[in-house]
Each structure stands twice: as C-alpha cells, then as structure tokens.
Design a protein around this motif. Structure first.
Motif, PDB file in Angstrom:
ATOM      1  N   VAL A 132       0.760  -1.324   0.009  1.00  0.00           N
ATOM      2  CA  VAL A 132       0.074  -0.053   0.117  1.00  0.00           C
ATOM      3  C   VAL A 132       1.075   1.171   0.085  1.00  0.00           C
ATOM      4  N   GLN A 151       0.391   7.226  -2.109  1.00  0.00           N
ATOM      5  CA  GLN A 151      -0.849   7.348  -2.957  1.00  0.00           C
ATOM      6  C   GLN A 151      -1.305   6.105  -3.602  1.00  0.00           C
ATOM      7  N   PRO A 152      -2.530   5.928  -3.447  1.00  0.00           N
ATOM      8  CA  PRO A 152      -3.039   4.754  -3.808  1.00  0.00           C
ATOM      9  C   PRO A 152      -3.045   4.126  -5.297  1.00  0.00           C
ATOM     10  N   ASN A 171     -10.295   6.714  -1.468  1.00  0.00           N
ATOM     11  CA  ASN A 171      -9.329   6.076  -2.351  1.00  0.00           C
ATOM     12  C   ASN A 171      -8.246   5.389  -1.675  1.00  0.00           C
ATOM     13  N   GLN A 172      -7.501   5.682  -0.462  1.00  0.00           N
ATOM     14  CA  GLN A 172      -6.766   4.974   0.151  1.00  0.00           C
ATOM     15  C   GLN A 172      -7.273   3.562   0.799  1.00  0.00           C
ATOM     16  N   GLY A 226      -6.889   1.147  -2.115  1.00  0.00           N
ATOM     17  CA  GLY A 226      -5.713   0.497  -2.157  1.00  0.00           C
ATOM     18  C   GLY A 226      -5.427  -0.545  -1.097  1.00  0.00           C
ATOM     19  N   PRO A 281       0.803   5.418   4.531  1.00  0.00           N
ATOM     20  CA  PRO A 281      -0.288   5.657   3.724  1.00  0.00           C
ATOM     21  C   PRO A 281      -1.359   6.420   4.069  1.00  0.00           C
TER      22      PRO A 281
END
Length: 262
Positions: free
Chosen positions: A83, A86-87, A142-143, A146, A163
């Motif tokens: 991870v 940025q995703p 968005n994370q 991911g 993350p």
C-alpha cells in the motif's frame, strides 16, 4: 522463525553524472515475526522507504540478504501486498474493478471478480461505493480502495509506506482504527512506515527507530499497551518520550556532523 529477515543490508546509490556514491543504508539487521505489526520511523531521508522497497522486491540491496520464510527476496510477489502513500488507482475503473484487478489479469470472469471484491470493499468500509470511480471519492476513500486491493491478494505480509500521510486528522484516526481491526481479525503481518511517533505507538506491536543517514536500526522496542490505545495515558507518553529522546539525539548528531564537514 521470523517471516521476514534482513541481514547486514547495505544500500549504496550511485550517481554516475556527479561521479559520487551515497551510502543510504548501513548494515541493517531486522527480523519481523509472523502476525507482528512493525512500525518503522526515523528522520527524513534515513532509508525507511528503501528498506520497505527491498522487502517488496522493488529495490535491490548492494549487499546483504532479504529473506521471506527463509527464501531470498529477488522480485515482487503476491505474498507481499503493498500500500503506497498514494493509492495509484486506475481512474477508468470503478472501485470493484480496481480492488480485483489482479483477478482480471488471471482471466477470472467479471461476475466472480465483483462478488469476491465485495467482501474486501465492505471490510474497509466502502459498501455502497462499489461502482464509484476514483475521482468521485475522497483521498481517504481512495486509500481504503488501495488497502482492499492489497488485502484481496491474500498476502502473508502487507507493506505500507506512509499510507495515511496525506489525509485529514479525523479520517486518519478512523483508518488507523480500521487497520487495527483488520490486522487483529486476519492475523497478517504488517510493516508500516511512518514519520509520526503517535501513529507508530497507536498501531505497532513493535517500533523500530532508525538513525540519520546512512540509516541503520538505532533501537527496536516492543509496545505493551492495551487496545484501543489511549494517547493521553502515562504509559503511552513514556514510550513517546523515549522515542523523542532517540530522535532528538539523532538530530543533534546530524547537526554536529554537518558542522564538522563544513
């Protein structure tokens, strides 16, 4: 037996243009036990992310060995989910397709991929957003995508490179809580890079503090605090002061080295 072993790791970055070499990591030894939640922190530029990239198989050490289950790590593999800060999602795909993309590469039918992705999307708190696209979601959401994508690989180890660094404080707190729940439920091993002492102490079963560059492991400490962790408790703040003292000393050593070289 540790699941991850780093033995006498040295990393030198060569700069042919300037005809110089930079010693980034200097003889690091690090063992990570199965089901451990290890947080690595240290001064900027000390090589935290470089260590993580070596475990992921993205970066090659100059010397030393990186082992997983006693086998040398030479390349990325599905047993190590990553991870990033940025995703790195694919903007043209909805959430469920981003999460299950590795199954698409294996030729799995869309209906099966979508069904399998549902469990992991719900796990990270995104139920109802399966068909949304990345531009329709917040940075924190968005994370989460991911993280779900990494979990769906069913890895033995998840590697996380700061993350939560770019999300707001409340979302960060929520995601830290969710990550601990996922770790407790699925009994995976997590290696987590952070600049935040509080974050390391909220998450980690163990914290490794690195020196200034060239980076090595200054101290590794086990964190014996009940969960959920109370950041206002005396015990929490004793750990925090201990780490602050280590980092302060590293900062003073860096200033002294800078003065002596000027």
């Amino acid at each position: 037996m540790p699941i991850i072993e780093m033995k006498q790791i040295v990393k030198i970055f060569e700069d042919p243009k300037r005809k110089t070499n930079l010693l980034a990591i200097d003889h690091v030894d690090l063992n990570v036990e199965e089901n451990e939640f290890l947080c690595i922190l240290g001064p900027s530029g000390c090589g935290k992310s470089t260590l993580l990239n070596m475990i992921a198989g993205f970066e090659k050490q100059t010397s030393g060995d990186v082992l997983m289950n006693q086998k040398r790590v030479d390349a990325p593999g599905p047993e190590r989910g990553v991870v990033f800060q940025q995703p790195t999602l694919m903007p043209w795909l909805p959430v469920w397709e981003n999460v299950s993309f590795h199954l698409k590469l294996e030729g799995v039918a869309a209906s099966i991929r979508k069904e399998r992705a549902k469990e992991y999307i719900e796990m990270v708190g995104l139920k109802g957003f399966e068909n949304h696209y990345p531009h329709e979601l917040s940075g924190g959401m968005n994370q989460r995508v991911g993280i779900a994508r990494a979990l769906m690989l069913n890895p033995s180890v998840i590697l996380m490179d700061e993350p939560f660094a770019s999300i707001d404080a409340q979302t960060k707190t929520d995601m830290q809580e969710e990550l601990v729940k996922i770790w407790e439920k699925h009994k995976i091993t997590i290696i987590f890079i952070t600049h935040s002492i509080d974050e390391a102490l909220i998450l980690g079963t163990k914290v490794a503090v690195m020196t200034r560059r060239p980076g090595t492991i200054r101290e590794t400490m086990s964190i014996s605090l009940p969960r959920p962790r109370d950041v206002t408790s005396d015990a929490f703040n004793r750990y925090k002061r201990q780490i602050l003292d280590l980092l302060k000393e590293e900062g003073e050593l860096a200033k002294a080295a800078s003065r002596s070289s000027s």
